[in-house]
Design an enzyme around this catalytic site. Structure first.
Site, PDB file in Angstrom:
ATOM      1  N   ASN A 243     -85.029  22.227 119.065  1.00 20.67           N
ATOM      2  CA  ASN A 243     -84.335  23.282 119.788  1.00 20.67           C
ATOM      3  C   ASN A 243     -84.842  24.667 119.400  1.00 20.67           C
ATOM      4  OD1 ASN A 243     -82.604  21.525 121.261  1.00 20.67           O
ATOM      5  ND2 ASN A 243     -81.405  21.229 119.405  1.00 20.67           N
ATOM      6  N   ASP A 244     -85.144  24.863 118.128  1.00 22.34           N
ATOM      7  CA  ASP A 244     -85.787  26.113 117.719  1.00 22.34           C
ATOM      8  C   ASP A 244     -87.127  26.284 118.428  1.00 22.34           C
ATOM      9  OD1 ASP A 244     -83.901  27.201 116.003  1.00 22.34           O
ATOM     10  OD2 ASP A 244     -84.685  26.168 114.236  1.00 22.34           O
ATOM     11  N   LEU A 245     -87.900  25.217 118.467  1.00 23.83           N
ATOM     12  CA  LEU A 245     -89.238  25.297 119.057  1.00 23.83           C
ATOM     13  C   LEU A 245     -89.170  25.566 120.557  1.00 23.83           C
ATOM     14  CD1 LEU A 245     -90.927  22.348 117.131  1.00 23.83           C
ATOM     15  CD2 LEU A 245     -91.237  24.790 116.717  1.00 23.83           C
TER      16      LEU A 245
END
Length: 467
Positions: A243-245
């Site tokens: 999700n960060d990526l």
């Protein structure tokens, strides 16, 4: 840009310049790079435009788009830390933007301490692997912007920037006068990107959140893992912070679009990105599976919810991924396996019927795959055009001949750390960037470029405004 010559080719030329594929005969002409192209009565033509006043560049890796310096001249002020924001700013640096990373005095980006492993220089300097993964191409300045003098430095840098990226909790920067409303008074054309867990508004705005939280909260872990009733049943997270990526990638796209708007109109933009929104979007087909059926998708282990057979199978030696995406591929698999009867069986003839009869299909495929080794199946599948793949540890990944050919593993040099390994951004030919910086490595240089004297910098250091 001006062009000194125009040439036509029947195949894409290997030389230099800019080339465009002309449309098929009968399709109206278009304008490319300011040149009107009239349609010729031939099937395919490539137009070559030889640019004047620009260095010629020949690709070493013809399979990779040459956009390394497309953002040259763009200045990015990066106030973010951890992964989503730094992943975005690293993308921009890889594309040629000048990125200044502002870190806190003393500790810097949180991920500097996320280890082991660490890379350690002879002098004892350290960089964590996590930090190194998302911070190449940047220059680091350490500023304490809880102090008024530190806030002033950040505002001065904003005045000369095109983009600001931050991922503080909603409203956190307002008390320092570093929020969007304050910054746009200094630079009306600024593209200000805020990345938070839940966005700037709503009942959960201001609540902190990490990637893992959103893997569960946005639904991903509800359908990822071993099905109930089987050994090891339960939800599982992805092995990296997906999700960060993906939020970092969405931020990159949004900033590129805003830069295009800025170039055309001179106007800035406020970009509000939430990890929750991005995590829900990442569900992709699983979202639609639910929205059309009304049934939340269940955990299916390594199996695909919409294609079959599409999962991991044990061979007589080793495991492989069988990835059948259409009926033709299934027929070829059955032919290789000597089980043409399965391809003609109404229970398995179409993908829909295979999904409806997946338990029975799986039993057949398990029995088939156990008859040969992984390598034997791989050779047969390659010959027949059956999609498959091995499950490899990273040491084998980086030794793969295709990976070497694509120059995925590259090396950057740092004056104190020496040679630093890095993984090439898939959209550029070569990183060609600065190695990940030590904390405050470029503080003096950045402040000098801002016009501060050595005495002024020394005073700021004494007051611990910078480091």
């Amino acid at each position: 840009m001006t062009f000194s010559s125009l040439s036509l080719f029947r195949t894409p030329p290997s030389g230099v310049g800019r080339h465009f594929l002309l449309p098929p005969s009968g399709v109206p002409y278009h304008r490319h790079a300011g040149v009107q192209i009239s349609q010729r009565p031939c099937s395919r033509l490539w137009i070559g435009l030889e640019a004047t006043g620009h260095a010629k560049h020949r690709r070493e890796n013809r399979g990779v788009c040459s956009v390394n310096k497309s953002l040259a001249g763009v200045k990015v002020l990066d106030l973010s830390r951890i992964l989503a924001g730094p992943w975005c700013s690293q993308n921009l640096a890889d594309l040629g933007a000048e990125v200044i990373k502002v870190e806190s005095v003393g500790s810097g980006d949180d991920t500097r301490g996320w280890g082991p492993p660490y890379m350690t220089s002879e002098a004892g300097d350290q960089l964590s692997a996590y930090f190194m993964s998302c911070n190449r191409g940047k220059r680091s300045i350490a500023i304490d912007f809880s102090q008024a003098a530190g806030q002033d430095l950040v505002r001065r840098m904003c005045a000369g920037s095109h983009v600001v990226i931050e991922n503080f909790k909603s409203g956190s920067l307002k008390k320092f006068g570093l929020d969007y409303e304050s910054m746009k008074q200094i630079n009306p054309g600024i593209i200000y990107t805020s990345i938070t867990g839940f966005g700037q508004e709503g009942p959960l705005a201001g609540r902190p959140g990490y990637d893992y939280v959103f893997q569960g909260m946005a639904g991903f872990m509800s359908y990822t893992g071993i099905p109930d009733g089987l050994p090891g049943a339960g939800p599982l997270r992805a092995g990296v912070a997906i999700n960060d990526l993906i939020t970092g990638m969405y931020a990159t796209v949004a900033i590129l679009a805003a830069l295009r708007k800025q170039e055309k109109t001179g106007e800035g933009e406020y970009i509000d990105l939430a990890l929750l929104d991005a995590a829900i979007a990442l569900n992709a087909n699983q979202n639609m599976n639910y929205l059309l059926s009304g049934q939340p998708p269940r955990r299916s282990g390594n199996a695909h919810p919409n294609c079959a057979p599409y999962e991991v199978f044990a061979c007589s030696e080793g495991y492989l991924i069988l990835a059948i995406g259409n009926d033709g591929q299934f027929a070829r698999f059955c032919s290789v396996a000597g089980r043409e009867d399965l391809a003609n069986d109404p229970m398995f003839r179409t993908n829909r019927s295979r999904i409806e009869n997946l338990p029975a299909l799986r039993e057949h495929v398990i029995q088939i795959m156990g008859q040969r080794t992984k390598d034997d199946w791989g050779r047969l599948f390659d010959t027949a055009g059956v999609p498959w793949g091995p499950i490899r540890p990273l040491n084998e990944v980086f030794e793969d001949e295709q990976v070497k050919h694509r120059q995925v593993l590259q090396t950057l040099h740092h004056s104190r750390m020496g040679d630093v390994p890095t993984v090439r951004n898939p959209i550029v030919q070569a990183t060609g960037a600065l190695a990940p910086p030590l904390l405050g490595e470029h503080t003096d240089d950045i402040l000098a470029r801002m016009g501060l004297s050595a005495d002024e910098v020394a005073l700021l250091r004494d007051r611990k405004v910078v480091a």
